[in-house]
Design an enzyme around this catalytic site. Structure first.
Site, PDB file in Angstrom:
ATOM      1  N   CYS A  65      -6.831  52.276  39.369  1.00  0.00           N
ATOM      2  CA  CYS A  65      -5.604  52.667  38.929  1.00  0.00           C
ATOM      3  C   CYS A  65      -5.288  54.007  39.382  1.00  0.00           C
ATOM      4  CB  CYS A  65      -5.267  52.273  37.548  1.00  0.00           C
ATOM      5  SG  CYS A  65      -5.824  50.585  37.227  1.00  0.00           S
TER       6      CYS A  65
HETATM    7  C1  UGA Z   1      -6.778  54.189  33.838  1.00  0.00           C
HETATM    8  C2  UGA Z   1      -5.485  54.710  32.767  1.00  0.00           C
HETATM    9  O1  UGA Z   1      -6.407  55.693  31.827  1.00  0.00           O
HETATM   10  C3  UGA Z   1      -5.252  53.405  31.739  1.00  0.00           C
HETATM   11  O2  UGA Z   1      -4.268  54.083  30.816  1.00  0.00           O
HETATM   12  C4  UGA Z   1      -4.330  52.528  32.703  1.00  0.00           C
HETATM   13  O3  UGA Z   1      -3.908  51.548  31.835  1.00  0.00           O
HETATM   14  C5  UGA Z   1      -5.383  52.013  33.801  1.00  0.00           C
HETATM   15  O4  UGA Z   1      -5.757  53.152  34.752  1.00  0.00           O
HETATM   16  C6  UGA Z   1      -4.402  51.088  34.514  1.00  0.00           C
HETATM   17  O5  UGA Z   1      -3.529  51.563  35.097  1.00  0.00           O
HETATM   18  O6  UGA Z   1      -4.858  49.882  34.587  1.00  0.00           O
HETATM   19  P1  UGA Z   1      -9.167  53.429  34.070  1.00  0.00           P
HETATM   20  O7  UGA Z   1      -8.953  53.225  35.349  1.00  0.00           O
HETATM   21  O8  UGA Z   1      -9.854  52.406  33.153  1.00  0.00           O
HETATM   22  O9  UGA Z   1      -7.653  53.734  33.181  1.00  0.00           O
HETATM   23  O10 UGA Z   1      -9.963  55.005  34.031  1.00  0.00           O
HETATM   24  P2  UGA Z   1      -9.712  56.314  33.082  1.00  0.00           P
HETATM   25  O11 UGA Z   1     -10.696  56.151  31.733  1.00  0.00           O
HETATM   26  O12 UGA Z   1      -8.429  56.515  32.954  1.00  0.00           O
HETATM   27  O13 UGA Z   1     -10.630  56.993  34.336  1.00  0.00           O
HETATM   28  C7  UGA Z   1     -10.239  57.223  35.559  1.00  0.00           C
HETATM   29  C8  UGA Z   1     -11.132  57.954  36.297  1.00  0.00           C
HETATM   30  O14 UGA Z   1     -11.019  59.650  35.926  1.00  0.00           O
HETATM   31  C9  UGA Z   1     -12.780  57.627  36.358  1.00  0.00           C
HETATM   32  O15 UGA Z   1     -13.273  57.969  37.258  1.00  0.00           O
HETATM   33  C10 UGA Z   1     -13.175  58.833  35.405  1.00  0.00           C
HETATM   34  O16 UGA Z   1     -14.384  59.546  35.189  1.00  0.00           O
HETATM   35  C11 UGA Z   1     -12.262  60.154  35.702  1.00  0.00           C
HETATM   36  N1  UGA Z   1     -11.878  61.065  34.686  1.00  0.00           N
HETATM   37  C12 UGA Z   1     -11.243  61.003  33.313  1.00  0.00           C
HETATM   38  C13 UGA Z   1     -12.332  62.398  34.945  1.00  0.00           C
HETATM   39  O17 UGA Z   1     -13.090  62.672  35.920  1.00  0.00           O
HETATM   40  N2  UGA Z   1     -12.194  63.434  33.855  1.00  0.00           N
HETATM   41  C14 UGA Z   1     -11.545  63.204  32.755  1.00  0.00           C
HETATM   42  O18 UGA Z   1     -11.351  64.128  32.033  1.00  0.00           O
HETATM   43  C15 UGA Z   1     -10.955  61.848  32.447  1.00  0.00           C
END
Ligand code: UGA
Length: 428
Positions: free
Chosen positions: A266
Protein backbone atom coordinates in the site's frame (compact mmCIF):
# COMPACT_ATOMS: atom_id res chain seq x y z
CA UNK A 1 -28.44 -6.38 6.40
CA UNK A 2 -27.55 -8.56 3.38
CA UNK A 3 -24.13 -7.70 2.05
CA UNK A 4 -22.18 -8.90 -0.99
CA UNK A 5 -18.44 -8.46 -1.34
CA UNK A 6 -16.60 -8.92 -4.63
CA UNK A 7 -12.96 -9.86 -4.01
CA UNK A 8 -11.94 -12.03 -1.04
CA UNK A 9 -8.35 -10.82 -0.78
CA UNK A 10 -6.97 -9.04 2.24
CA UNK A 11 -9.47 -6.18 2.32
CA UNK A 12 -12.50 -8.20 1.15
CA UNK A 13 -12.01 -11.01 3.60
CA UNK A 14 -11.38 -8.78 6.62
CA UNK A 15 -14.30 -6.52 5.64
CA UNK A 16 -16.56 -9.56 5.17
CA UNK A 17 -15.59 -11.12 8.47
CA UNK A 18 -15.90 -7.75 10.24
CA UNK A 19 -19.37 -7.06 8.81
CA UNK A 20 -20.55 -10.60 9.60
CA UNK A 21 -19.23 -10.19 13.14
CA UNK A 22 -21.34 -7.03 13.41
CA UNK A 23 -24.42 -9.17 12.62
CA UNK A 24 -24.78 -8.75 8.84
CA UNK A 25 -25.35 -11.62 6.42
CA UNK A 26 -22.32 -11.64 4.09
CA UNK A 27 -21.56 -13.39 0.78
CA UNK A 28 -17.98 -13.14 -0.55
CA UNK A 29 -17.28 -13.64 -4.26
CA UNK A 30 -13.84 -14.51 -5.57
CA UNK A 31 -12.72 -16.16 -8.83
CA UNK A 32 -10.02 -18.12 -6.96
CA UNK A 33 -11.74 -21.45 -6.22
CA UNK A 34 -9.01 -22.56 -3.81
CA UNK A 35 -9.48 -19.41 -1.72
CA UNK A 36 -13.26 -19.83 -1.71
CA UNK A 37 -12.97 -23.44 -0.56
CA UNK A 38 -10.58 -22.47 2.22
CA UNK A 39 -12.92 -19.76 3.50
CA UNK A 40 -15.87 -22.18 3.47
CA UNK A 41 -13.73 -24.62 5.49
CA UNK A 42 -13.11 -21.77 8.01
CA UNK A 43 -9.43 -21.54 7.07
CA UNK A 44 -8.04 -18.10 6.39
CA UNK A 45 -6.12 -17.91 3.07
CA UNK A 46 -4.07 -15.01 4.51
CA UNK A 47 -1.85 -14.80 7.57
CA UNK A 48 -3.81 -12.47 9.84
CA UNK A 49 -4.05 -12.68 13.62
CA UNK A 50 -7.50 -13.80 14.80
CA UNK A 51 -9.01 -14.39 11.36
CA UNK A 52 -9.15 -18.20 11.53
CA UNK A 53 -11.08 -18.19 14.80
CA UNK A 54 -13.39 -15.44 13.53
CA UNK A 55 -14.16 -17.53 10.42
CA UNK A 56 -14.89 -20.55 12.61
CA UNK A 57 -17.52 -18.56 14.50
CA UNK A 58 -19.12 -17.03 11.35
CA UNK A 59 -19.01 -19.62 8.53
CA UNK A 60 -21.49 -20.78 7.23
CA UNK A 61 -24.29 -19.10 9.20
CA UNK A 62 -23.35 -15.48 8.63
CA UNK A 63 -20.50 -15.67 6.10
CA UNK A 64 -20.06 -17.78 3.00
CA UNK A 65 -17.95 -17.60 -0.15
CA UNK A 66 -18.76 -18.33 -3.80
CA UNK A 67 -16.82 -18.32 -7.06
CA UNK A 68 -19.61 -16.76 -9.04
CA UNK A 69 -22.23 -14.13 -8.56
CA UNK A 70 -25.37 -16.25 -8.23
CA UNK A 71 -28.93 -15.40 -9.12
CA UNK A 72 -30.24 -13.26 -6.33
CA UNK A 73 -26.89 -11.64 -5.54
CA UNK A 74 -28.34 -8.37 -6.79
CA UNK A 75 -30.91 -8.55 -3.99
CA UNK A 76 -28.41 -7.63 -1.28
CA UNK A 77 -28.59 -4.20 0.39
CA UNK A 78 -24.97 -3.25 -0.32
CA UNK A 79 -22.27 -4.67 -2.60
CA UNK A 80 -18.65 -3.84 -1.76
CA UNK A 81 -15.96 -3.82 -4.46
CA UNK A 82 -12.80 -5.04 -2.71
CA UNK A 83 -10.75 -6.35 -5.64
CA UNK A 84 -7.11 -5.56 -6.25
CA UNK A 85 -6.69 -2.12 -7.77
CA UNK A 86 -4.27 0.05 -9.68
CA UNK A 87 -1.08 -1.97 -9.61
CA UNK A 88 0.78 0.53 -11.71
CA UNK A 89 3.76 0.67 -14.01
CA UNK A 90 5.47 4.06 -14.27
CA UNK A 91 2.75 5.75 -16.26
CA UNK A 92 -0.52 3.88 -15.95
CA UNK A 93 -2.91 2.86 -13.24
CA UNK A 94 -4.49 -0.51 -13.83
CA UNK A 95 -8.18 -0.62 -12.98
CA UNK A 96 -8.97 -3.81 -14.87
CA UNK A 97 -10.10 -5.84 -11.81
CA UNK A 98 -12.30 -3.00 -10.56
CA UNK A 99 -13.77 -2.65 -14.04
CA UNK A 100 -14.50 -6.38 -14.30
CA UNK A 101 -16.16 -6.30 -10.85
CA UNK A 102 -18.30 -3.30 -11.88
CA UNK A 103 -19.49 -5.13 -15.02
CA UNK A 104 -20.40 -8.29 -13.06
CA UNK A 105 -22.19 -6.31 -10.37
CA UNK A 106 -24.03 -4.30 -13.03
CA UNK A 107 -25.35 -7.51 -14.59
CA UNK A 108 -26.59 -8.69 -11.18
CA UNK A 109 -28.27 -5.33 -10.56
CA UNK A 110 -29.96 -5.54 -13.95
CA UNK A 111 -32.11 -8.45 -12.72
CA UNK A 112 -33.08 -6.76 -9.51
CA UNK A 113 -36.53 -5.48 -8.64
CA UNK A 114 -37.48 -2.94 -5.98
CA UNK A 115 -35.44 -1.27 -3.22
CA UNK A 116 -32.25 0.72 -3.61
CA UNK A 117 -29.02 -1.33 -3.55
CA UNK A 118 -25.77 0.50 -2.97
CA UNK A 119 -22.47 -0.32 -4.65
CA UNK A 120 -19.55 0.60 -2.40
CA UNK A 121 -16.04 1.04 -3.81
CA UNK A 122 -13.55 0.02 -1.12
CA UNK A 123 -10.67 -0.82 -3.44
CA UNK A 124 -8.10 2.00 -3.52
CA UNK A 125 -8.69 3.84 -6.79
CA UNK A 126 -7.40 7.17 -8.07
CA UNK A 127 -9.61 10.23 -7.49
CA UNK A 128 -12.34 10.38 -10.10
CA UNK A 129 -12.35 6.62 -10.87
CA UNK A 130 -15.70 5.83 -9.25
CA UNK A 131 -17.41 8.62 -11.15
CA UNK A 132 -15.48 8.28 -14.41
CA UNK A 133 -15.10 4.49 -14.69
CA UNK A 134 -17.18 2.51 -12.17
CA UNK A 135 -20.52 4.31 -12.55
CA UNK A 136 -20.58 4.22 -16.39
CA UNK A 137 -19.80 0.47 -16.34
CA UNK A 138 -22.48 -0.24 -13.71
CA UNK A 139 -25.02 1.72 -15.75
CA UNK A 140 -24.07 0.05 -19.04
CA UNK A 141 -24.23 -3.49 -17.76
CA UNK A 142 -27.34 -3.03 -15.60
CA UNK A 143 -29.32 -0.83 -17.96
CA UNK A 144 -30.22 1.25 -14.88
CA UNK A 145 -29.26 4.68 -13.55
CA UNK A 146 -26.91 5.47 -10.66
CA UNK A 147 -28.56 7.76 -8.13
CA UNK A 148 -32.03 6.70 -9.35
CA UNK A 149 -32.13 2.88 -9.40
CA UNK A 150 -29.05 2.19 -7.27
CA UNK A 151 -26.56 4.12 -5.12
CA UNK A 152 -22.79 4.34 -5.47
CA UNK A 153 -20.44 5.18 -2.61
CA UNK A 154 -16.69 5.38 -2.06
CA UNK A 155 -15.63 4.02 1.32
CA UNK A 156 -11.82 3.61 1.55
CA UNK A 157 -10.25 1.32 4.15
CA UNK A 158 -7.40 2.02 6.58
CA UNK A 159 -6.65 -1.55 7.68
CA UNK A 160 -3.09 -2.44 8.64
CA UNK A 161 -1.89 -5.97 8.05
CA UNK A 162 -1.41 -7.70 11.38
CA UNK A 163 -4.10 -5.63 13.16
CA UNK A 164 -6.70 -5.57 10.40
CA UNK A 165 -9.62 -7.03 12.37
CA UNK A 166 -9.37 -4.59 15.25
CA UNK A 167 -8.73 -1.77 12.74
CA UNK A 168 -12.01 -2.73 11.06
CA UNK A 169 -14.09 -3.06 14.22
CA UNK A 170 -12.56 -0.05 16.02
CA UNK A 171 -11.59 2.45 13.31
CA UNK A 172 -10.51 6.07 13.97
CA UNK A 173 -12.79 7.29 11.22
CA UNK A 174 -15.20 6.06 8.56
CA UNK A 175 -15.10 7.90 5.25
CA UNK A 176 -18.43 7.99 3.47
CA UNK A 177 -17.99 9.32 -0.03
CA UNK A 178 -21.41 9.74 -1.53
CA UNK A 179 -23.26 10.23 -4.72
CA UNK A 180 -26.55 10.79 -2.91
CA UNK A 181 -28.19 10.95 0.54
CA UNK A 182 -30.05 7.65 0.06
CA UNK A 183 -26.78 5.79 -0.50
CA UNK A 184 -25.23 7.54 2.51
CA UNK A 185 -28.08 6.37 4.70
CA UNK A 186 -27.54 2.73 3.62
CA UNK A 187 -23.81 2.91 4.39
CA UNK A 188 -24.48 4.54 7.76
CA UNK A 189 -26.82 1.66 8.54
CA UNK A 190 -24.11 -0.85 7.53
CA UNK A 191 -21.70 0.70 10.05
CA UNK A 192 -24.25 1.32 12.81
CA UNK A 193 -22.77 0.14 16.09
CA UNK A 194 -19.23 1.21 15.26
CA UNK A 195 -18.10 4.13 17.33
CA UNK A 196 -15.96 6.32 15.05
CA UNK A 197 -15.86 9.77 13.54
CA UNK A 198 -17.85 9.72 10.30
CA UNK A 199 -16.57 11.99 7.54
CA UNK A 200 -19.03 12.63 4.72
CA UNK A 201 -17.58 13.88 1.46
CA UNK A 202 -18.11 13.49 -2.28
CA UNK A 203 -16.81 10.49 -4.20
CA UNK A 204 -13.49 11.82 -5.42
CA UNK A 205 -12.65 13.50 -2.13
CA UNK A 206 -13.07 10.10 -0.43
CA UNK A 207 -10.73 8.54 -2.97
CA UNK A 208 -8.16 11.31 -2.41
CA UNK A 209 -8.34 10.91 1.39
CA UNK A 210 -7.10 7.33 1.03
CA UNK A 211 -4.18 8.27 -1.25
CA UNK A 212 -3.25 11.25 0.94
CA UNK A 213 -3.33 9.12 4.14
CA UNK A 214 -0.91 6.55 2.81
CA UNK A 215 1.29 9.14 1.10
CA UNK A 216 1.53 11.08 4.37
CA UNK A 217 2.53 7.97 6.34
CA UNK A 218 5.13 7.20 3.67
CA UNK A 219 6.38 10.79 3.88
CA UNK A 220 6.81 10.54 7.65
CA UNK A 221 8.82 7.34 7.32
CA UNK A 222 11.08 8.73 4.57
CA UNK A 223 11.46 11.95 6.56
CA UNK A 224 12.67 10.16 9.68
CA UNK A 225 14.88 7.89 7.56
CA UNK A 226 16.52 10.93 6.00
CA UNK A 227 17.01 12.50 9.44
CA UNK A 228 18.32 9.09 10.57
CA UNK A 229 20.83 8.91 7.72
CA UNK A 230 22.16 12.33 8.70
CA UNK A 231 22.17 11.27 12.39
CA UNK A 232 24.20 8.19 11.53
CA UNK A 233 26.88 10.34 9.87
CA UNK A 234 26.99 12.57 12.95
CA UNK A 235 27.05 9.71 15.48
CA UNK A 236 23.57 10.59 16.81
CA UNK A 237 20.83 8.08 17.73
CA UNK A 238 17.84 8.88 15.46
CA UNK A 239 15.46 7.22 17.97
CA UNK A 240 16.36 9.80 20.62
CA UNK A 241 15.63 12.55 18.12
CA UNK A 242 12.36 10.89 17.00
CA UNK A 243 11.25 10.39 20.62
CA UNK A 244 11.75 14.07 21.36
CA UNK A 245 10.19 15.51 18.21
CA UNK A 246 7.29 13.03 18.47
CA UNK A 247 6.43 14.42 21.91
CA UNK A 248 5.18 17.51 20.10
CA UNK A 249 1.50 16.74 19.37
CA UNK A 250 1.80 18.62 16.07
CA UNK A 251 4.29 15.94 14.97
CA UNK A 252 3.08 12.86 16.97
CA UNK A 253 5.28 9.83 17.74
CA UNK A 254 3.71 7.55 15.10
CA UNK A 255 5.50 6.50 11.91
CA UNK A 256 8.81 7.87 13.16
CA UNK A 257 10.62 4.54 13.44
CA UNK A 258 13.73 4.94 11.31
CA UNK A 259 14.97 1.84 9.51
CA UNK A 260 15.28 0.20 6.12
CA UNK A 261 12.11 1.81 4.79
CA UNK A 262 8.46 1.13 4.15
CA UNK A 263 7.22 -1.87 2.18
CA UNK A 264 3.92 -3.66 1.69
CA UNK A 265 1.28 -3.43 -0.97
CA UNK A 266 0.00 0.00 0.00
CA UNK A 267 2.39 2.76 1.08
CA UNK A 268 4.78 2.31 -1.89
CA UNK A 269 1.99 1.75 -4.42
CA UNK A 270 -0.32 4.54 -3.30
CA UNK A 271 2.50 7.10 -3.11
CA UNK A 272 3.61 6.10 -6.59
CA UNK A 273 0.06 6.08 -7.98
CA UNK A 274 -0.61 9.53 -6.54
CA UNK A 275 2.55 10.78 -8.28
CA UNK A 276 1.29 9.32 -11.56
CA UNK A 277 -2.07 11.05 -11.10
CA UNK A 278 -0.30 14.35 -10.41
CA UNK A 279 1.95 14.07 -13.47
CA UNK A 280 -1.04 13.25 -15.65
CA UNK A 281 -2.53 16.53 -14.49
CA UNK A 282 0.66 18.39 -15.41
CA UNK A 283 1.93 18.77 -11.82
CA UNK A 284 5.37 17.44 -10.88
CA UNK A 285 5.04 15.97 -7.34
CA UNK A 286 8.54 16.84 -6.09
CA UNK A 287 7.94 15.82 -2.49
CA UNK A 288 6.29 12.47 -3.33
CA UNK A 289 9.11 11.68 -5.76
CA UNK A 290 11.69 12.31 -3.02
CA UNK A 291 9.73 10.18 -0.53
CA UNK A 292 9.96 7.26 -2.96
CA UNK A 293 13.63 7.92 -3.80
CA UNK A 294 14.69 7.95 -0.13
CA UNK A 295 12.76 4.71 0.36
CA UNK A 296 14.25 3.06 -2.70
CA UNK A 297 17.81 3.67 -1.50
CA UNK A 298 17.27 2.96 2.19
CA UNK A 299 17.68 -0.87 2.18
CA UNK A 300 20.94 -0.55 0.25
CA UNK A 301 22.38 1.66 2.98
CA UNK A 302 22.39 -1.33 5.32
CA UNK A 303 24.43 -3.35 2.82
CA UNK A 304 26.81 -0.39 2.35
CA UNK A 305 27.19 -0.15 6.11
CA UNK A 306 28.21 -3.83 6.27
CA UNK A 307 30.68 -3.44 3.41
CA UNK A 308 32.21 -0.38 5.02
CA UNK A 309 32.74 -2.29 8.23
CA UNK A 310 33.70 -5.74 6.91
CA UNK A 311 35.30 -4.94 3.55
CA UNK A 312 34.26 -6.83 0.42
CA UNK A 313 31.20 -9.02 0.94
CA UNK A 314 32.31 -11.53 -1.71
CA UNK A 315 32.25 -15.01 -0.20
CA UNK A 316 31.02 -13.67 3.16
CA UNK A 317 28.26 -15.65 4.85
CA UNK A 318 25.26 -13.41 5.57
CA UNK A 319 22.23 -14.39 7.69
CA UNK A 320 18.97 -12.57 7.05
CA UNK A 321 16.61 -12.45 10.02
CA UNK A 322 13.18 -11.41 8.80
CA UNK A 323 11.80 -11.15 5.27
CA UNK A 324 8.19 -9.96 5.76
CA UNK A 325 7.66 -6.22 5.19
CA UNK A 326 6.65 -6.00 8.84
CA UNK A 327 5.99 -8.45 11.70
CA UNK A 328 2.65 -10.25 12.00
CA UNK A 329 2.37 -11.02 8.29
CA UNK A 330 3.84 -13.32 5.65
CA UNK A 331 3.55 -10.59 3.03
CA UNK A 332 6.66 -9.93 0.94
CA UNK A 333 5.21 -7.38 -1.45
CA UNK A 334 7.75 -4.54 -1.82
CA UNK A 335 9.49 -5.80 1.32
CA UNK A 336 12.83 -3.99 1.80
CA UNK A 337 14.34 -7.43 2.54
CA UNK A 338 14.09 -8.27 -1.16
CA UNK A 339 16.44 -5.44 -2.07
CA UNK A 340 18.86 -6.35 0.73
CA UNK A 341 19.01 -10.02 -0.30
CA UNK A 342 19.38 -9.19 -4.01
CA UNK A 343 22.16 -6.69 -3.27
CA UNK A 344 24.04 -9.10 -1.01
CA UNK A 345 23.86 -11.76 -3.73
CA UNK A 346 24.99 -9.23 -6.34
CA UNK A 347 28.01 -8.38 -4.17
CA UNK A 348 28.91 -12.07 -3.91
CA UNK A 349 27.72 -12.92 -0.39
CA UNK A 350 26.44 -16.39 0.51
CA UNK A 351 22.97 -15.86 1.96
CA UNK A 352 20.97 -17.86 4.49
CA UNK A 353 17.51 -16.57 5.42
CA UNK A 354 15.01 -17.12 8.20
CA UNK A 355 11.52 -15.70 8.72
CA UNK A 356 8.91 -17.26 11.03
CA UNK A 357 6.05 -16.64 8.55
CA UNK A 358 7.23 -15.56 5.09
CA UNK A 359 9.57 -18.41 4.18
CA UNK A 360 7.09 -20.25 1.92
CA UNK A 361 6.49 -17.10 -0.10
CA UNK A 362 10.23 -16.40 -0.25
CA UNK A 363 10.84 -19.79 -1.86
CA UNK A 364 8.82 -18.62 -4.85
CA UNK A 365 11.20 -15.65 -5.27
CA UNK A 366 14.49 -17.44 -4.55
CA UNK A 367 13.98 -21.18 -5.10
CA UNK A 368 17.69 -21.97 -5.02
CA UNK A 369 19.98 -18.91 -4.69
CA UNK A 370 19.63 -18.68 -0.91
CA UNK A 371 19.54 -21.29 1.85
CA UNK A 372 16.53 -21.50 4.19
CA UNK A 373 17.19 -22.02 7.91
CA UNK A 374 14.65 -23.54 10.29
CA UNK A 375 15.30 -21.11 13.12
CA UNK A 376 16.99 -17.80 13.79
CA UNK A 377 19.67 -19.64 15.74
CA UNK A 378 20.41 -21.98 12.84
CA UNK A 379 20.63 -19.06 10.36
CA UNK A 380 22.98 -17.09 12.60
CA UNK A 381 25.19 -20.11 13.28
CA UNK A 382 25.95 -20.32 9.55
CA UNK A 383 26.97 -16.66 9.18
CA UNK A 384 29.68 -14.05 9.75
CA UNK A 385 27.28 -11.13 9.38
CA UNK A 386 23.65 -10.93 10.54
CA UNK A 387 21.12 -8.54 8.97
CA UNK A 388 17.93 -7.93 11.02
CA UNK A 389 15.23 -6.84 8.58
CA UNK A 390 11.86 -7.43 10.34
CA UNK A 391 11.13 -6.71 13.98
CA UNK A 392 9.79 -10.17 14.96
CA UNK A 393 9.78 -10.67 18.75
CA UNK A 394 12.06 -13.72 18.62
CA UNK A 395 14.91 -11.65 17.14
CA UNK A 396 15.10 -9.60 20.34
CA UNK A 397 17.00 -12.38 22.12
CA UNK A 398 20.43 -10.81 22.38
CA UNK A 399 22.07 -14.21 23.02
CA UNK A 400 21.56 -15.03 19.33
CA UNK A 401 24.22 -12.60 18.23
CA UNK A 402 27.33 -13.38 20.29
CA UNK A 403 30.48 -13.27 18.15
CA UNK A 404 28.73 -12.04 14.98
CA UNK A 405 28.75 -8.72 13.15
CA UNK A 406 25.16 -7.49 13.48
CA UNK A 407 23.48 -4.95 11.17
CA UNK A 408 20.10 -3.93 12.53
CA UNK A 409 17.67 -2.41 10.02
CA UNK A 410 14.68 -2.18 12.39
CA UNK A 411 15.97 -1.19 15.83
CA UNK A 412 15.22 -4.68 17.14
CA UNK A 413 17.99 -4.50 19.73
CA UNK A 414 17.97 -1.76 22.35
CA UNK A 415 21.13 0.29 23.00
CA UNK A 416 21.22 -1.25 26.50
CA UNK A 417 21.42 -4.75 24.93
CA UNK A 418 24.24 -4.22 22.50
CA UNK A 419 27.22 -3.40 24.68
CA UNK A 420 29.66 -6.22 24.08
CA UNK A 421 28.19 -6.98 20.64
CA UNK A 422 29.75 -6.13 17.29
CA UNK A 423 26.64 -4.13 16.42
CA UNK A 424 25.58 -1.36 14.02
CA UNK A 425 22.17 0.21 13.45
CA UNK A 426 21.20 1.77 10.16
CA UNK A 427 20.23 5.18 11.61
CA UNK A 428 21.71 5.06 15.10
C1 UGA B 1 -0.94 0.72 5.39
C2 UGA B 1 -1.65 1.79 6.22
O1 UGA B 1 -1.01 1.93 7.47
C3 UGA B 1 -3.13 1.41 6.44
O2 UGA B 1 -3.80 2.47 7.12
C4 UGA B 1 -3.79 1.20 5.07
O3 UGA B 1 -5.13 0.79 5.18
C5 UGA B 1 -3.04 0.12 4.31
O4 UGA B 1 -1.65 0.53 4.16
C6 UGA B 1 -3.72 -0.02 2.98
O5 UGA B 1 -3.69 0.93 2.18
O6 UGA B 1 -4.38 -1.04 2.75
P1 UGA B 1 0.15 -1.66 5.93
O7 UGA B 1 0.56 -1.74 4.51
O8 UGA B 1 -0.43 -2.87 6.58
O9 UGA B 1 -0.93 -0.48 6.15
O10 UGA B 1 1.47 -1.27 6.70
P2 UGA B 1 1.96 -0.23 7.82
O11 UGA B 1 1.77 -0.78 9.18
O12 UGA B 1 1.45 1.14 7.58
O13 UGA B 1 3.55 -0.27 7.52
C7 UGA B 1 4.05 0.01 6.21
C8 UGA B 1 5.54 -0.06 6.18
O14 UGA B 1 6.12 1.07 6.83
C9 UGA B 1 6.16 -1.29 6.86
O15 UGA B 1 7.19 -1.81 6.05
C10 UGA B 1 6.73 -0.74 8.15
O16 UGA B 1 7.82 -1.48 8.61
C11 UGA B 1 7.14 0.66 7.71
N1 UGA B 1 7.23 1.61 8.84
C12 UGA B 1 6.12 1.98 9.51
C13 UGA B 1 8.46 2.15 9.18
O17 UGA B 1 9.50 1.83 8.56
N2 UGA B 1 8.53 3.04 10.21
C14 UGA B 1 7.43 3.42 10.91
O18 UGA B 1 7.57 4.25 11.83
C15 UGA B 1 6.21 2.88 10.56
Amino acid sequence: MRIGIVGAGYVGLVTGAGLAQMGHQVTLIDIDRHKVEMINRCESPIHEEGLDSLLRSLVPDRLKANVEIEDGFGNVDAIFICVQSSSSDNEHLDLSYVMAAARDIGRALGNRRGEYPVVVVKSTVSPGSTEGVVIPLLEQSSGKRAGIDFGVMANPEFLREGTAISDFLEPDRIIIGGLDAKGEAVLEEVYRGINATVVKVDLKTAEMIKFASNAFLATKVSFINEIGNICKLLGIDAYKVAGAIGADPRISPHYLRAGIGFGGSCLPKDTKDLSIVARRLGYEPTLLRSVLEVNERQPLRLVDLAEKKLGSLRGRRAAILGLAFKPGTDDLRKAPSIQVVEELLRRGAVVVVYDPAAQIRAKAIWPDVVTYAESARQAVSQADAVFILTEWEEFKDVRLYAGKAVFDGRRVLKPSDVSGLNYDGICW
